[in-house]
Design a protein around this motif. Sequence first.
Motif, PDB file in Angstrom:
ATOM      1  N   GLU A   1      32.378 -14.641 -13.088  1.00  0.00           N
ATOM      2  CA  GLU A   1      31.172 -15.141 -13.948  1.00  0.00           C
ATOM      3  C   GLU A   1      30.983 -16.417 -13.428  1.00  0.00           C
ATOM      4  OE1 GLU A   1      30.942 -14.135 -18.353  1.00  0.00           O
ATOM      5  OE2 GLU A   1      33.040 -13.278 -17.831  1.00  0.00           O
TER       6      GLU A   1
ATOM      7  N   ARG B   1      28.314   2.174 -10.526  1.00  0.00           N
ATOM      8  CA  ARG B   1      29.170   2.656 -11.797  1.00  0.00           C
ATOM      9  C   ARG B   1      29.883   1.597 -12.292  1.00  0.00           C
ATOM     10  NH1 ARG B   1      30.884   8.130  -9.084  1.00  0.00           N
ATOM     11  NH2 ARG B   1      28.787   9.275  -9.024  1.00  0.00           N
TER      12      ARG B   1
ATOM     13  N   HIS C   1      25.261  -5.452  -9.687  1.00  0.00           N
ATOM     14  CA  HIS C   1      25.182  -4.709 -10.838  1.00  0.00           C
ATOM     15  C   HIS C   1      26.450  -5.432 -11.549  1.00  0.00           C
ATOM     16  CE1 HIS C   1      28.855  -1.882 -10.750  1.00  0.00           C
ATOM     17  NE2 HIS C   1      28.664  -1.918  -9.225  1.00  0.00           N
ATOM     18  N   ALA C   2      26.483  -5.727 -12.893  1.00  0.00           N
ATOM     19  CA  ALA C   2      27.645  -6.195 -13.909  1.00  0.00           C
ATOM     20  C   ALA C   2      28.731  -5.361 -13.860  1.00  0.00           C
ATOM     21  CB  ALA C   2      27.035  -6.536 -15.365  1.00  0.00           C
ATOM     22  N   VAL C   3      29.877  -5.829 -13.804  1.00  0.00           N
ATOM     23  CA  VAL C   3      31.119  -5.111 -13.988  1.00  0.00           C
ATOM     24  C   VAL C   3      31.818  -5.323 -15.307  1.00  0.00           C
ATOM     25  CG1 VAL C   3      31.506  -5.011 -11.385  1.00  0.00           C
ATOM     26  CG2 VAL C   3      32.390  -7.014 -12.809  1.00  0.00           C
ATOM     27  N   GLU C   4      32.724  -4.621 -15.529  1.00  0.00           N
ATOM     28  CA  GLU C   4      33.343  -4.572 -17.088  1.00  0.00           C
ATOM     29  C   GLU C   4      34.256  -5.698 -16.746  1.00  0.00           C
ATOM     30  OE1 GLU C   4      36.607  -1.712 -19.150  1.00  0.00           O
ATOM     31  OE2 GLU C   4      34.771  -0.626 -18.453  1.00  0.00           O
ATOM     32  N   GLY C   5      34.328  -6.458 -17.822  1.00  0.00           N
ATOM     33  CA  GLY C   5      35.166  -7.772 -17.902  1.00  0.00           C
ATOM     34  C   GLY C   5      34.583  -9.046 -17.165  1.00  0.00           C
TER      35      GLY C   5
ATOM     36  N   THR D   1      32.772  -9.008  -4.934  1.00  0.00           N
ATOM     37  CA  THR D   1      32.671  -8.979  -6.475  1.00  0.00           C
ATOM     38  C   THR D   1      32.607 -10.591  -6.556  1.00  0.00           C
ATOM     39  OG1 THR D   1      34.042  -7.021  -7.064  1.00  0.00           O
ATOM     40  CG2 THR D   1      33.619  -8.576  -8.971  1.00  0.00           C
TER      41      THR D   1
ATOM     42  N   THR E   1      30.113  -9.975 -11.448  1.00  0.00           N
ATOM     43  CA  THR E   1      28.942  -9.001 -10.877  1.00  0.00           C
ATOM     44  C   THR E   1      29.415  -8.623  -9.557  1.00  0.00           C
ATOM     45  OG1 THR E   1      27.346 -10.692 -11.640  1.00  0.00           O
ATOM     46  CG2 THR E   1      26.426  -9.198  -9.819  1.00  0.00           C
ATOM     47  N   GLU E   2      29.110  -7.173  -9.243  1.00  0.00           N
ATOM     48  CA  GLU E   2      29.320  -6.586  -7.821  1.00  0.00           C
ATOM     49  C   GLU E   2      28.334  -6.249  -7.157  1.00  0.00           C
ATOM     50  OE1 GLU E   2      32.192  -3.089  -7.345  1.00  0.00           O
ATOM     51  OE2 GLU E   2      30.384  -2.021  -7.191  1.00  0.00           O
TER      52      GLU E   2
ATOM     53  N   GLY F   1      35.410  -1.874  -6.627  1.00  0.00           N
ATOM     54  CA  GLY F   1      34.852  -1.298  -7.908  1.00  0.00           C
ATOM     55  C   GLY F   1      34.614   0.004  -8.071  1.00  0.00           C
ATOM     56  N   THR F   2      33.873   0.775  -8.852  1.00  0.00           N
ATOM     57  CA  THR F   2      33.896   2.130  -9.061  1.00  0.00           C
ATOM     58  C   THR F   2      32.316   2.824  -8.389  1.00  0.00           C
ATOM     59  OG1 THR F   2      32.515   1.454 -11.128  1.00  0.00           O
ATOM     60  CG2 THR F   2      35.094   1.735 -11.110  1.00  0.00           C
TER      61      THR F   2
END
Length: 175
Positions: free
Chosen positions: A76, A175, A141-145, A73, A148-149, A29-30
Amino acid sequence: MPRWFVLAALLLAACSPTLNWREVPLAPGTSVALLPCKPDHATRSVPLGGVPTELDVAGCEAGGATFAVMVATLPEGRAPDEVLAGWQQATLANMQAAAASARTPFRPPGGLPLAHAERLVAQGQGTDGKAVAAEAVWTAHAVEGGGTELLHAVMYAPRPQPEVADAFFAGLKLR
């Protein structure tokens, strides 16, 4: 915890010649972590929540303590709080700790409000059979696309070092 306290803890811990703090990006992730030494990196498949999951690990040793940050990660549809609860139980079992001596909520900016997003302190045994103190956090935290990370950071040392743990955990950025 007041912001000035965290900054003071970072400054005090940063003054230690054995702790050379640096920002480390966490794969895949970021998110980033602040580690007191140059980390080794590894990726492996582990059964998180009973499902094989890729776990990225960054870890190192400094000042008589071991520091590790792990990221996974979840797609969903997987329940991140249940996975965090199982991860906590596995961590305590691995160090032969009967239970955590202290638990407090842990929710850095961007973190999800989950029941098992926590910081805990526990006493147990290291792989060498010697007594070890662990200070650990879990968050998500939620991740783009979608998905959850999950993030888990832990510090193992012969005795508790709350000021160093405070600096370590304050350096986690989602992030």
